[in-house]
Structures are given as structure tokens and as C-alpha cells.
Scaffold this motif. Structure first.
Motif, PDB file in Angstrom:
ATOM      1  N   ASP A  63       0.448  -0.916  -0.327  1.00 26.37           N
ATOM      2  CA  ASP A  63       0.543  -0.142   0.141  1.00 26.37           C
ATOM      3  C   ASP A  63       0.552   1.581  -0.236  1.00 26.37           C
ATOM      4  O   ASP A  63       0.554   2.357  -0.569  1.00 26.37           O
ATOM      5  N   PHE A  64       2.275   1.072   0.553  1.00 26.64           N
ATOM      6  CA  PHE A  64       2.557   2.238   0.118  1.00 26.64           C
ATOM      7  C   PHE A  64       3.984   2.704  -1.191  1.00 26.64           C
ATOM      8  O   PHE A  64       4.521   3.489  -1.198  1.00 26.64           O
ATOM      9  N   ILE A  65       3.048   1.432  -2.490  1.00 21.92           N
ATOM     10  CA  ILE A  65       4.116   2.334  -3.400  1.00 21.92           C
ATOM     11  C   ILE A  65       4.005   3.230  -3.678  1.00 21.92           C
ATOM     12  O   ILE A  65       3.076   3.404  -4.146  1.00 21.92           O
ATOM     13  N   GLN A  66       5.439   3.359  -4.957  1.00 19.59           N
ATOM     14  CA  GLN A  66       5.024   4.762  -5.020  1.00 19.59           C
ATOM     15  C   GLN A  66       5.073   5.054  -6.389  1.00 19.59           C
ATOM     16  O   GLN A  66       6.503   3.951  -7.058  1.00 19.59           O
ATOM     17  N   SER A  67       5.087   5.772  -7.701  1.00 22.95           N
ATOM     18  CA  SER A  67       5.694   6.091  -8.838  1.00 22.95           C
ATOM     19  C   SER A  67       6.843   6.477  -8.553  1.00 22.95           C
ATOM     20  O   SER A  67       6.963   7.272  -8.233  1.00 22.95           O
ATOM     21  N   GLY A  68       7.925   6.551  -9.235  1.00 17.83           N
ATOM     22  CA  GLY A  68       9.867   6.752  -9.821  1.00 17.83           C
ATOM     23  C   GLY A  68       9.562   7.563 -10.542  1.00 17.83           C
ATOM     24  O   GLY A  68      10.417   7.952 -10.402  1.00 17.83           O
ATOM     25  N   GLY A  69       8.736   7.279 -11.479  1.00 13.76           N
ATOM     26  CA  GLY A  69       8.335   8.105 -12.420  1.00 13.76           C
ATOM     27  C   GLY A  69       8.526   7.582 -13.319  1.00 13.76           C
ATOM     28  O   GLY A  69       7.728   7.106 -14.846  1.00 13.76           O
ATOM     29  N   PRO A  70       9.768   6.094 -14.006  1.00 16.52           N
ATOM     30  CA  PRO A  70      10.101   5.730 -15.433  1.00 16.52           C
ATOM     31  C   PRO A  70       8.475   4.733 -15.178  1.00 16.52           C
ATOM     32  O   PRO A  70       8.128   4.398 -14.631  1.00 16.52           O
ATOM     33  N   PRO A  71       7.938   4.659 -16.439  1.00 19.87           N
ATOM     34  CA  PRO A  71       7.094   3.171 -17.051  1.00 19.87           C
ATOM     35  C   PRO A  71       7.746   2.092 -16.111  1.00 19.87           C
ATOM     36  O   PRO A  71       9.150   2.102 -16.250  1.00 19.87           O
ATOM     37  N   PRO A  72       7.333   0.829 -16.617  1.00 16.11           N
ATOM     38  CA  PRO A  72       8.002  -0.816 -16.582  1.00 16.11           C
ATOM     39  C   PRO A  72       8.666  -1.041 -17.208  1.00 16.11           C
ATOM     40  O   PRO A  72       8.992  -0.537 -18.595  1.00 16.11           O
ATOM     41  N   ASP A  73      10.614  -0.561 -16.397  1.00 18.49           N
ATOM     42  CA  ASP A  73      11.417  -1.065 -17.683  1.00 18.49           C
ATOM     43  C   ASP A  73      11.953   0.473 -18.511  1.00 18.49           C
ATOM     44  O   ASP A  73      12.763  -0.440 -19.545  1.00 18.49           O
ATOM     45  N   GLY A  74      11.240   0.453 -17.854  1.00 20.13           N
ATOM     46  CA  GLY A  74      11.907   2.652 -18.235  1.00 20.13           C
ATOM     47  C   GLY A  74      13.420   2.479 -17.761  1.00 20.13           C
ATOM     48  O   GLY A  74      14.607   3.243 -18.552  1.00 20.13           O
ATOM     49  N   ILE A  75      13.702   2.408 -16.946  1.00 22.35           N
ATOM     50  CA  ILE A  75      15.422   1.995 -16.855  1.00 22.35           C
ATOM     51  C   ILE A  75      15.794   0.270 -17.130  1.00 22.35           C
ATOM     52  O   ILE A  75      14.872  -0.464 -16.322  1.00 22.35           O
ATOM     53  N   PRO A  76      15.935   0.277 -18.423  1.00 23.62           N
ATOM     54  CA  PRO A  76      16.342  -0.607 -18.987  1.00 23.62           C
ATOM     55  C   PRO A  76      17.118  -1.357 -18.342  1.00 23.62           C
ATOM     56  O   PRO A  76      18.105  -1.392 -18.266  1.00 23.62           O
ATOM     57  N   PRO A  77      16.846  -3.470 -17.809  1.00 21.99           N
ATOM     58  CA  PRO A  77      17.660  -4.357 -17.497  1.00 21.99           C
ATOM     59  C   PRO A  77      18.841  -4.375 -18.317  1.00 21.99           C
ATOM     60  O   PRO A  77      18.154  -4.868 -20.268  1.00 21.99           O
ATOM     61  N   ILE A  78      19.827  -4.893 -18.505  1.00 20.03           N
ATOM     62  CA  ILE A  78      20.411  -5.526 -19.292  1.00 20.03           C
ATOM     63  C   ILE A  78      20.381  -6.784 -19.456  1.00 20.03           C
ATOM     64  O   ILE A  78      20.686  -7.456 -18.719  1.00 20.03           O
TER      65      ILE A  78
END
Length: 342
Positions: A63-78
């Protein structure tokens, strides 16, 4: 004339009533919102049972989840890491660069922080087993997780969400959310399932060069266009930015001023029992022994790599306990019941 004056007076009276009404309404609404916020905070705290990782506790995290800004995988894993030799990597690296070490069975892998700060997850496969090397720059935590559990084989992506300022990963098989520090799913099909960790050691390039001859170093050839010479959060080399400020960017569930927010802890868990040791204390004492529940533990400082290794002292053998560097505020936000060595 009297009629006009009467209309003016009535209009003014109506205007006053409207203004007062709006003021009272806003005050009542604000008070109600404050009461609701306070009630929600109190109910969240009352839901959490610190004796074990209950469903209610996991729900409170969720319930404490917040948006960090980017969409899913907007920070792309290698996804398909390329490695180079230490000699090749040394051309671009300086001795003060932070690196993360994975000591696999037959090889040593080095992951420069200045690359991971842009990707946060490296999905790999060691000896046929899926693994993920994860790093959250906002909490200073680098943790290895295995992708084999509960009969599934998976790897992880970045959700774009945060809990307690910490990276929330999702597994690609069920899309359940896993806060990186917690390592337990807080929602989805796998809620309550804990991932298996493996050690990721925090050190510097200069120290690594003296300890390993033929380690494989993650290459900047990632197929993404990023400036790997620029850290968006600051610099560990120049001791600047977010890493050295006491300020937080995102709110956290629990706060404690026993230490500065960004003070580095060597932290881990034995079962559900968390512990934290100030890294500077361990560096000074070299060896620290402490009691955690029914266990006697020893933390050894590895001066060559500026890291720590923690064991349970058993009568017949030492049992390894995974621990890692993490900022104090983040560890406490997830585990306010933590045992702290002083």
C-alpha cells in the motif's frame, strides 16, 4: 433607491455566507483529510506484525508503493551482458570507481556502478541457472537474486515503482512485485514468496585490480545509448550529490535518527530476524561478534576489498549469512525491528 440599497445589502450578505461556507467547508474537508490520513497511518502501523512476515505486513508495504517516474522497464535491465578483460576495462576506469563483485563458482564478475546506475538489473545465467544482479542507487544496495524458485524459472525487470525509496522489481513469469531490499513478493501470484540471495560485494576498482587477475568486467557495450561517465544522482568518486546528502527524495514508512540517513550499514537477515552493523564500526574493529535471537554471529571485515563477510558460529562450522551495504534510512524503513550493533 431603497430597493437598490436593499438588493446591495442582500447581495453582500449572500456573498459573505458563500465565503464563510467555503471557508468552513475547506476547513472541515482538510480536517477530515487529516483525520483520514492519520487513521490510515495508524491502521497501517497496527497491521504490521514484526514477529514475522505476515500477509498484513506485506500488504502494508504494498500500500506504500509510489511511482518513481519511469514506466515498467523504462530503466532497462541489461539482458545479454557483454564482458571484457580487466586490462580493457582499466582504460576507462579510475581506482575510486565503485564496483560490485560476484564470485561465481569458476569465475569472478565485476559490475561497475556507473553502468548499473543506468540499468539497475543485470539478468545473467551462471552454470545454467538464471540469476539477477540488482542495484538500487537510491538506497545504496546491491543484491544478487536467483531466478529459480517455486518451480518456475524467471528473471526480473524494473517496475518503475518504489517502496521506501527502494527499487521494486517484477518477475517476468508472474509479474509479482518484489522490493529489492525485502526480496519478498508483496503482491501477485507469488505474494509472500522470498527469493534466494547470493553475495554481491561492494568495493572499488583499485582494490579489485589488486585482488583479481582475470575477472570479467561488464562492458559499456550494452546496446543502450547512455553516458556512463555521468551519474544522475551524484558521484561516489567526488563525494557529491544524493549519496552524501542527508535529504531523501521520496517518503518512507518509518524513520529513525540514530544514524545519518545515508550512513552505510552491513545488513542482513537470519530467517526473519534482521541485523545492521555500521560499516565504519566494523572497519575499525575488524571483527564483531553479536547475538541475534538464538544465534551467535561474527562479522569479519575484509580490508583488501573494504567489504564484510558474516557467519553464524556453529559448534562444528561457520554458516555463511548473506549481507550487503545499504543506507541506514532504507534498512530501517523496511525493518524498524532490526537489531543494531553499537
Amino acid at each position: 433607491m431603497k430597493s437598490r440599497k436593499y438588493k446591495i445589502i442582500v447581495s453582500l450578505a449572500i456573498l459573505v455566507v458563500i465565503v464563510v461556507g467555503v471557508f468552513v467547508f475547506n476547513n472541515n474537508r482538510q480536517s477530515e483529510e487529516n483525520r483520514e490520513a492519520q487513521t490510515e497511518e495508524e491502521s497501517a502501523e497496527s497491521l504490521i506484525d514484526f514477529e514475522s512476515m505476515t500477509d498484513e505486513r506485506l500488504t502494508a508495504y504494498h500500500d506504500f508503493i509510489q511511482s518513481g517516474g519511469p514506466p515498467p522497464d523504462g530503466i532497462p535491465p541489461i539482458e545479454e551482458p557483454i564482458y571484457e578483460t580487466m586490462a580493457e576495462a582499466d582504460i576507462l576506469m579510475v581506482d575510486q570507481d565503485v564496483v560490485f563483485i560476484v564470485e561465481a563458482e569458476d569465475r569472478v564478475f565485476i559490475y561497475p556502478q556507473r553502468i548499473l546506475v543506468w540499468h539497475e538489473i543485470v539478468n545473467e545465467e551462471f552454470n545454467g541457472e538464471k540469476v539477477s544482479i540488482t542495484y538500487c542507487p537510491l538506497t545504496g544496495s546491491a543484491i544478487g537474486y536467483k531466478g529459480s524458485f517455486q518451480g518456475i524459472e524467471t528473471d526480473f525487470g524494473t517496475s518503475g515503482k518504489l517502496i521506501n525509496s527502494n527499487l521494486v522489481m517484477y518477475d517476468r513469469e508472474t509479474e509479482s512485485y518484489f522490493p529489492q531490499i525485502l526480496g519478498i513478493a508483496v503482491d501477485g501470484e507469488l505474494k509472500g514468496q522470498r527469493l534466494e540471495e547470493f553475495p554481491v560485494l561492494w568495493s572499488t576498482w583499485g582494490r579489485v585490480k589488486e585482488q583479481y587477475d582475470d575477472a570479467q568486467v561488464l562492458s559499456e557495450d550494452t546496446s543502450f545509448i547512455r553516458d556512463y561517465t555521468d551519474d544522475p544522482y551524484g558521484s561516489y568518486v567526488e563525494s557529491s550529490g544524493f549519496y552524501y546528502s542527508n535529504a531523501l527524495i521520496y517518503p518512507v514508512m518509518f524513520e529513525n535518527d540514530q544514524f545519518q540517513n545515508k550512513e552505510v550499514m552491513i545488513a542482513g537477515r537470519v530467517g526473519d530476524e534482521p541485523f545492521a552493523i555500521p560499516k565504519k564500526s566494523l572497519a575499525e574493529d575488524k571483527i564483531i561478534r553479536f547475538i541475534l535471537g538464538d544465534h551467535s554471529l561474527v562479522a569479519n571485515y575484509d580490508e583488501a576489498l573494504d567489504t564484510a563477510r558474516v557467519f553464524i558460529e556453529d559448534e562444528e562450522e561457520e554458516i555463511f549469512v548473506n549481507s550487503y551495504d545499504v543506507m541506514w534510512f532504507a534498512w530501517y524503513a523496511f525493518f524498524p525491528e532490526t537489531m543494531v550493533y553499537e
